[in-house]
Write a protein that holds these residues in place. Structure first.
Motif, PDB file in Angstrom:
ATOM      1  N   LEU A 216      -5.740   9.387   9.201  1.00  0.00           N
ATOM      2  CA  LEU A 216      -5.399  10.306   8.442  1.00  0.00           C
ATOM      3  C   LEU A 216      -3.947  10.679   8.567  1.00  0.00           C
ATOM      4  O   LEU A 216      -3.331  11.336   7.773  1.00  0.00           O
ATOM      5  N   GLU A 217      -3.202  10.003   9.463  1.00  0.00           N
ATOM      6  CA  GLU A 217      -1.605  10.323   9.557  1.00  0.00           C
ATOM      7  C   GLU A 217      -0.858   9.296   8.879  1.00  0.00           C
ATOM      8  O   GLU A 217      -1.183   8.040   9.057  1.00  0.00           O
ATOM      9  N   PHE A 218       0.036   9.743   8.152  1.00  0.00           N
ATOM     10  CA  PHE A 218       0.830   8.789   7.245  1.00  0.00           C
ATOM     11  C   PHE A 218       1.530   8.045   8.097  1.00  0.00           C
ATOM     12  O   PHE A 218       2.001   6.872   8.061  1.00  0.00           O
TER      13      PHE A 218
ATOM     14  N   ARG B  29       8.230   7.605   0.865  1.00  0.00           N
ATOM     15  CA  ARG B  29       7.816   8.116   2.107  1.00  0.00           C
ATOM     16  C   ARG B  29       7.588   6.909   3.051  1.00  0.00           C
ATOM     17  O   ARG B  29       8.123   6.790   4.065  1.00  0.00           O
TER      18      ARG B  29
ATOM     19  N   LEU C 167      -3.224   1.561   2.433  1.00  0.00           N
ATOM     20  CA  LEU C 167      -2.934   3.144   2.090  1.00  0.00           C
ATOM     21  C   LEU C 167      -3.821   3.372   1.109  1.00  0.00           C
ATOM     22  O   LEU C 167      -3.884   3.054  -0.202  1.00  0.00           O
TER      23      LEU C 167
ATOM     24  N   ILE D 211       4.972   7.718  -2.788  1.00  0.00           N
ATOM     25  CA  ILE D 211       4.484   7.105  -1.745  1.00  0.00           C
ATOM     26  C   ILE D 211       5.453   6.182  -1.046  1.00  0.00           C
ATOM     27  O   ILE D 211       5.953   6.136   0.125  1.00  0.00           O
TER      28      ILE D 211
ATOM     29  N   GLU E 193      -0.060  -0.500  -0.711  1.00  0.00           N
ATOM     30  CA  GLU E 193      -0.540   0.957  -1.210  1.00  0.00           C
ATOM     31  C   GLU E 193      -1.707   0.475  -2.034  1.00  0.00           C
ATOM     32  O   GLU E 193      -1.240  -0.392  -3.066  1.00  0.00           O
TER      33      GLU E 193
ATOM     34  N   VAL F  85      -3.609   3.120  -4.042  1.00  0.00           N
ATOM     35  CA  VAL F  85      -3.883   4.396  -4.471  1.00  0.00           C
ATOM     36  C   VAL F  85      -4.058   4.384  -6.176  1.00  0.00           C
ATOM     37  O   VAL F  85      -3.832   3.506  -6.913  1.00  0.00           O
TER      38      VAL F  85
ATOM     39  N   GLU G  67      -6.120   7.341   4.981  1.00  0.00           N
ATOM     40  CA  GLU G  67      -6.380   8.389   3.645  1.00  0.00           C
ATOM     41  C   GLU G  67      -6.073   9.748   4.078  1.00  0.00           C
ATOM     42  O   GLU G  67      -5.583   9.953   5.076  1.00  0.00           O
ATOM     43  N   ARG G  68      -5.796  10.504   3.103  1.00  0.00           N
ATOM     44  CA  ARG G  68      -5.477  11.857   3.309  1.00  0.00           C
ATOM     45  C   ARG G  68      -6.627  12.891   3.669  1.00  0.00           C
ATOM     46  O   ARG G  68      -6.187  13.655   4.295  1.00  0.00           O
ATOM     47  N   GLU G  69      -7.753  12.538   3.313  1.00  0.00           N
ATOM     48  CA  GLU G  69      -8.721  13.322   3.651  1.00  0.00           C
ATOM     49  C   GLU G  69     -10.004  12.586   4.358  1.00  0.00           C
ATOM     50  O   GLU G  69     -10.111  11.544   4.091  1.00  0.00           O
TER      51      GLU G  69
END
Length: 713
Positions: free
Chosen positions: A381-383, A409, A315, A406, A394, A396, A339-341
């Motif tokens: 892009l999908e968690f 989730r 992640l 995080i 993780e 980040v 990733e988020r973006e």
């Protein structure tokens, strides 16, 4: 021919078996059939028995288990067992004098003394995938059993020098091609045991016995001519190499092989070996060698059922996430990179490809191999894409609130058997684990940047982390070619926690009169890969500034504090990333350039702190920075954050550029003498205050007469 007879023990580690008219001596000293004193005695007895047996026409030497022989038993070095007779040279003389052919049957490996044993045989028969080499240089030694004199007589001086100076092995197939071996097994699959190669060696030996009563002696070969410039090879050895002394000795031994009679060459080699084995460089390298192998072990891990790690998810596609992803796909393990973006994900994938292209440009990867590795990565892009992973890491931003969110989730998305890991370098793993309903599945995996290159992995054990999770992660780390060290939870774990007093002393020394370049030069001259201030600029000074601000309220007001680093950060100088930190950097360059602006800032900080600046010696810089590491390491041991002092050494050698030839900070302290270390720390306390309060463990060990941290001798 009749069937083989039962094996008879000649020593605790050598068996003797008749296969019709061929005697087979079985080396049986797990795990690598090392040539310890009992093995040497058994081989010697077997040779004598076989030569005297009229029903035996030839002798084969083979290894049980997975290997022929991994070399000398280096745990016996510097002990009476190492010098017990017979020595390897005695065995070689017996083999060379044997009227019956002696054949080495090599599978797995023949390394170091194992290859030297084989070089003393008349013939060598090898498995196609065996590895043969003389890697002693890696532990600060030259071969001590004639390797530098016999190998060039078989394969030529230049090839022998390359193999010995750099410890580079060849395969069984390659050994035949260069004249090192006489016969090789067929096939492309992995050789599981000695059966096939022994069968070939027995037949080879029988034919050799029938063919002639005179058999070739490597020692009798002429040294093939060479145009090597030995002086140039000596000059090319980097002073900073971890094994520089051993490399130079290797070159000198090969030079002796070209100039001296064989017996004198042997004596020259042995003298160099004896010098090196008694020296600090080799003792330190051997310490690290064993420490690396000890680090993955923990007492509670025995018998644990390991969890399956078939798919990993990472992640975060920043620098750390990219490196971690590459580490796994390089080992053949597929990774989901989340990733988020889209822009961040694209940058991450582009960085991965760029890194592989650099490797390919050096000839280490083909285009097909690059594509194969990238194909193992599933960007998303999908968690929810994390749901099927066996291990989620993780990677980040280092912010506790972000990480707790995080993991809350992850707890909901990931399957029940998944291991949830954080790559935090400092934050409390127990607090992160408390964000989940399964703290037993949460662990810290602190990779070092660049994670696809750096070998160290701090495996951070939380209070609730399951034993099977720990065991699985330690095993997984070795699978991806990392050196794992199990550590406990505290601010900075082992490595970064010890950096705090190390950088503290560097800051104090600046205020007292040293320049940044003097501090860095003194410590790189000591052997550190990088000076502390250059390291801070490379890592990014803003990261540690944020940590200092976070911990400011916990800092005792009466303790001295250097504001130099804070003041540099307040100027917007965070190191290389901003073209300025302790040094300035030209555009596109990583070369630190001294900056008078920083010299003035340091002088201002000293004046404001009431410090009269003075001349500071390089010796004082090294002593204070090293003793700061050592004292903090002793605190860490006292608190149980590290299992062993040798684990701390592994962390600092593999993660922080401590010279391996000094063995790591804790081993270095032992070489100085723990009593002398304590005396100097007490003197520094008297001169500089409570920062230098000696660790209670160090006080106890010295009062009890101990000379080492791990063994109370």
């Amino acid at each position: 021919m009749s069937q083989a007879s039962e094996s008879v023990r000649l020593s605790p580690t050598v068996g003797y078996q008749r296969q019709a008219d061929i005697a087979v001596l079985w080396l049986d000293n797990p795990p690598v059939n090392g040539l310890g004193d009992s093995t040497r005695a058994g081989i010697h007895a077997g040779l004598k028995l076989a030569v005297e047996d009229q029903g035996v026409v030839g002798i084969v030497i083979a290894g049980t288990g997975k290997v022929f022989c991994g070399g000398a038993d280096i745990r016996q070095f510097n002990t009476p067992a190492a010098t017990a007779r017979p020595q390897l040279r005695d065995i070689q003389q017996w083999m060379e004098a044997s009227p019956k052919p002696v054949v080495a049957a090599i599978h797995g490996v023949a390394l170091g003394g194992g290859l030297e044993l084989a070089l003393g045989c008349h013939y060598r028969v090898v498995a196609h995938d065996a590895r043969l080499g003389l890697p002693e240089v890696n532990i600060g030694l030259v071969p001590g059993g004639g390797g530098t004199q016999r190998l060039p007589r078989l394969v030529g001086v230049e090839r022998a020098l390359d193999m010995i100076q750099h410890g580079t092995p060849v395969t069984g197939k390659g050994a035949v091609q260069i004249g090192l071996a006489d016969a090789v097994t067929e096939g492309a699959g992995a050789t599981r045991d000695a059966g096939e190669v022994v069968a070939l060696a027995v037949e080879f030996c029988r034919r050799a016995a029938a063919r002639s009563s005179a058999h070739p002696l490597v020692a009798a070969h002429e040294v093939q001519g060479s145009s090597i410039d030995f002086e140039a090879r000596l000059a090319a050895v980097s002073r900073k190499s971890r094994n520089a002394s051993a490399q130079r000795a290797c070159v000198l031994c090969l030079k002796a092989a070209t100039q001296l009679p064989f017996s004198e060459g042997l004596a020259f080699e042995r003298a160099r070996f004896d010098e090196l084995v008694a020296g600090a460089e080799s003792q330190s390298l051997r310490h690290i060698f064993f420490a690396e192998r000890e680090a993955p072990k923990f007492s509670d891990g025995k018998g644990q059922t390991l969890r399956t790690i078939d798919r990993v998810a990472v992640l975060g596609a920043g620098t750390m996430g990219v490196g971690i992803t590459m580490a796994f796909v390089n080992a053949g393990i597929p990774v989901t990179l989340v990733e988020r973006e889209q822009a961040a994900l694209d940058r991450g994938m582009a960085l991965i490809r760029r890194n592989y292209d650099v490797t390919a440009s050096k000839g280490k990867l083909t285009s097909a191999q690059i594509e194969e590795r990238i194909a193992r990565i599933a960007p998303s892009l999908e968690f929810d894409a994390l749901a099927d992973a066996d291990l989620v890491i993780e990677a980040v931003f280092e912010d506790m609130a972000v990480k707790r969110d995080i993991f809350e989730r992850l707890d909901k998305v990931c399957k029940p058997s998944a291991i949830l890991a954080t790559n935090t370098s400092r934050l409390d793993v127990d607090v992160i684990a408390a964000s989940t309903r399964r703290p037993g599945d949460v662990i810290g995996l602190h990779f070092f940047s660049p994670a696809n290159v750096m070998k160290l992995l701090e495996v951070v054990r939380g209070k609730a982390t399951g034993l099977d999770v720990i065991a699985t992660c330690l095993t997984m780390a070795q699978r991806i070619q990392k050196v794992p060290v199990l550590v406990g939870v505290c601010e900075g774990f082992v490595g970064n926690r010890m950096l705090t007093p190390y950088w503290r002393e560097a800051g104090f020394l600046l205020e007292e009169g040293a320049s940044p370049q003097q501090v860095d030069r003194a410590l790189t001259e000591f052997g550190m890969a990088m000076g502390p201030l250059t390291m801070a600029d490379l890592a990014g000074m803003d990261i540690n500034w944020a940590t200092r601000k976070r911990l400011a309220s916990t800092r005792p007001a009466h303790l001295r504090y250097s504001s130099v680093a804070d003041r540099i950060c307040e100027m917007g100088r965070f190191g290389q990333k901003t073209s300025g930190g302790y040094y300035r950097y030209e555009p596109g360059s990583r070369t630190p350039v001294p900056d008078p602006l920083i010299d003035d800032l340091i002088a201002d900080c000293a004046r404001e702190a009431g410090i009269t600046r003075r001349a500071v010696s390089d010796e004082e810089i090294v002593e204070r920075c090293m003793l700061a590491l050592i004292n903090e390491g002793a605190h860490i041991l006292e608190e149980g954050i590290a299992q062993r002092a040798s684990d701390i050494d592994v962390v600092y050698v593999h993660g922080y550029g401590f010279p391996a030839w000094r063995g790591g900070p804790m081993f270095y302290a032992e070489t100085l003498g723990l009593d002398k270390v304590l005396a100097r720390i007490r003197a520094l306390r008297d001169a500089h205050g409570a920062h230098w309060e000696p660790a209670p463990l160090l006080e106890r060990l010295v009062s009890g007469g101990a000379r080492t941290f791990d063994r109370k001798d």
